[in-house]
Design an enzyme around this catalytic site. Sequence first.
Site, mmCIF file in Angstrom:
data_model
loop_
_atom_site.group_PDB
_atom_site.id
_atom_site.type_symbol
_atom_site.label_atom_id
_atom_site.label_comp_id
_atom_site.label_asym_id
_atom_site.label_seq_id
_atom_site.Cartn_x
_atom_site.Cartn_y
_atom_site.Cartn_z
ATOM 1 N N HIS A 185 0.844 -1.200 0.000
ATOM 2 C CA HIS A 185 0.000 0.000 0.000
ATOM 3 C C HIS A 185 0.879 1.250 0.000
ATOM 4 O O HIS A 185 1.315 1.731 1.048
ATOM 5 C CB HIS A 185 -0.915 -0.022 1.234
ATOM 6 C CG HIS A 185 -1.968 1.040 1.236
ATOM 7 N ND1 HIS A 185 -3.321 0.757 1.230
ATOM 8 C CD2 HIS A 185 -1.890 2.393 1.243
ATOM 9 C CE1 HIS A 185 -4.012 1.887 1.239
ATOM 10 N NE2 HIS A 185 -3.161 2.892 1.252
ATOM 11 N N ASP A 243 1.903 7.049 2.324
ATOM 12 C CA ASP A 243 2.499 8.217 1.646
ATOM 13 C C ASP A 243 3.695 8.656 2.490
ATOM 14 O O ASP A 243 3.615 9.666 3.215
ATOM 15 C CB ASP A 243 1.478 9.368 1.580
ATOM 16 C CG ASP A 243 0.150 8.918 0.994
ATOM 17 O OD1 ASP A 243 0.086 8.695 -0.218
ATOM 18 O OD2 ASP A 243 -0.817 8.767 1.777
ATOM 19 N N GLU A 275 -10.677 3.664 7.219
ATOM 20 C CA GLU A 275 -9.648 4.582 7.713
ATOM 21 C C GLU A 275 -10.370 5.702 8.468
ATOM 22 O O GLU A 275 -9.989 6.076 9.563
ATOM 23 C CB GLU A 275 -8.834 5.142 6.526
ATOM 24 C CG GLU A 275 -7.741 6.135 6.908
ATOM 25 C CD GLU A 275 -7.093 6.815 5.676
ATOM 26 O OE1 GLU A 275 -7.704 6.790 4.586
ATOM 27 O OE2 GLU A 275 -5.996 7.379 5.825
HETATM 28 N N1 ADE Z 1 -4.611 8.961 -1.001
HETATM 29 C C1 ADE Z 1 -3.369 9.071 -0.551
HETATM 30 N N2 ADE Z 1 -3.290 8.748 0.737
HETATM 31 C C2 ADE Z 1 -4.541 8.432 1.141
HETATM 32 C C3 ADE Z 1 -5.114 8.010 2.360
HETATM 33 N N3 ADE Z 1 -4.389 7.838 3.470
HETATM 34 N N4 ADE Z 1 -6.445 7.807 2.393
HETATM 35 C C4 ADE Z 1 -7.174 7.972 1.285
HETATM 36 N N5 ADE Z 1 -6.685 8.356 0.125
HETATM 37 C C5 ADE Z 1 -5.379 8.585 0.037
HETATM 38 ZN ZN ZN Z 2 -3.715 4.895 1.028
#
Ligand code: ADE
Ligand code: ZN
Length: 326
Positions: A10, A272, A193
Amino acid sequence: MRDIKKVELHLHFEGAAPPAFIRGLAQEKNVDLSKIFREDGSYAYRDFSHFLQVYEAATSVLTGPEEFARLTRALLEESASHGVVYTEAFLSPDFCGGGDVAAWREYLAAIQEVADTAERDMGISLRGIVTCIRHFGPEQAKAVATCAAETASEWVVGFGMGGDEMMGAPSDFAWSFDCAREAGLAITTHAGEWGGAKSVRDSVEALRPARIGHGVQAIDDPELCDLLAERDIVLEVCPGSNVFLGVYPKLEAHPIQRLRDRGVKVTISTDDPPFFHTTMTREYENLSRVFGYDESDFADFANTALDAAFCDEATRDTIRERLTHE
Ligand code: ADE
Ligand code: ZN
């Protein structure tokens, strides 16, 4: 921790762009992006919705296949330096030609060329998951799914959805996921999330994913955890991202171990990394410190991730060798 061989499932392409990389492109192109950076050079954002805005502003200087080729090289060098031997990364045609299939093919060719070289030079394999962005809406997702279906291959192995989980319902995107599935792509989607256990359940029912991005809020619904365990639906857990964005106040409160205790399969990723000041090494270090995880836990995460990877079996065998023999 750095030397332990890792599998990451991911990782967002654009979200893996170091701030200095984006700042450099902005200077080359004379684009003023100063407001998305702090004085110390890191990305500046207040909360999740602002994060999505800053993220999209950063992508504005990734204007063509050449920029994505450079980004691919940078992200693979960084991942390989943290012991990652296989990574699946989310690619959004929205940022690679806007959903036009011919343009998308050009981005893909440039990215794949760099990935092939990196595989030979650095011993890291990359595969792509084409990803629609939920807050861009179901119609745009159809264009993205069409790009995915047209380019499904040994390299484009999956279809997913990121973006703002609170926008729309998973079922709004069923056409796109069915289109991708019919083209042979494996399915993952971000859920749980921000949207709670219900979002995970709704996504499982509407989109039938093999994996869930995050999915951690499933912990609030024990029956849902049992369902995930029974169906072997694997979670792509990104603990550092969850703590940095405030899904959980600190790593000690993160449900990763409680999910494992209920039999849910979990894997570890960074999401990220420069946005959340993390790396795979740092994730492992923090999990070891807070949960006492050791080599056997980390081997479990890597093997679970490899079992759940969307690559073909020959690639899986190659990566298994890398995990066990290098
Ligand atoms: N795009 C990039 N990072 C993300 C995240 N944590 N949740 C949803 N979309 C994303
Ligand atoms: Zn993500």
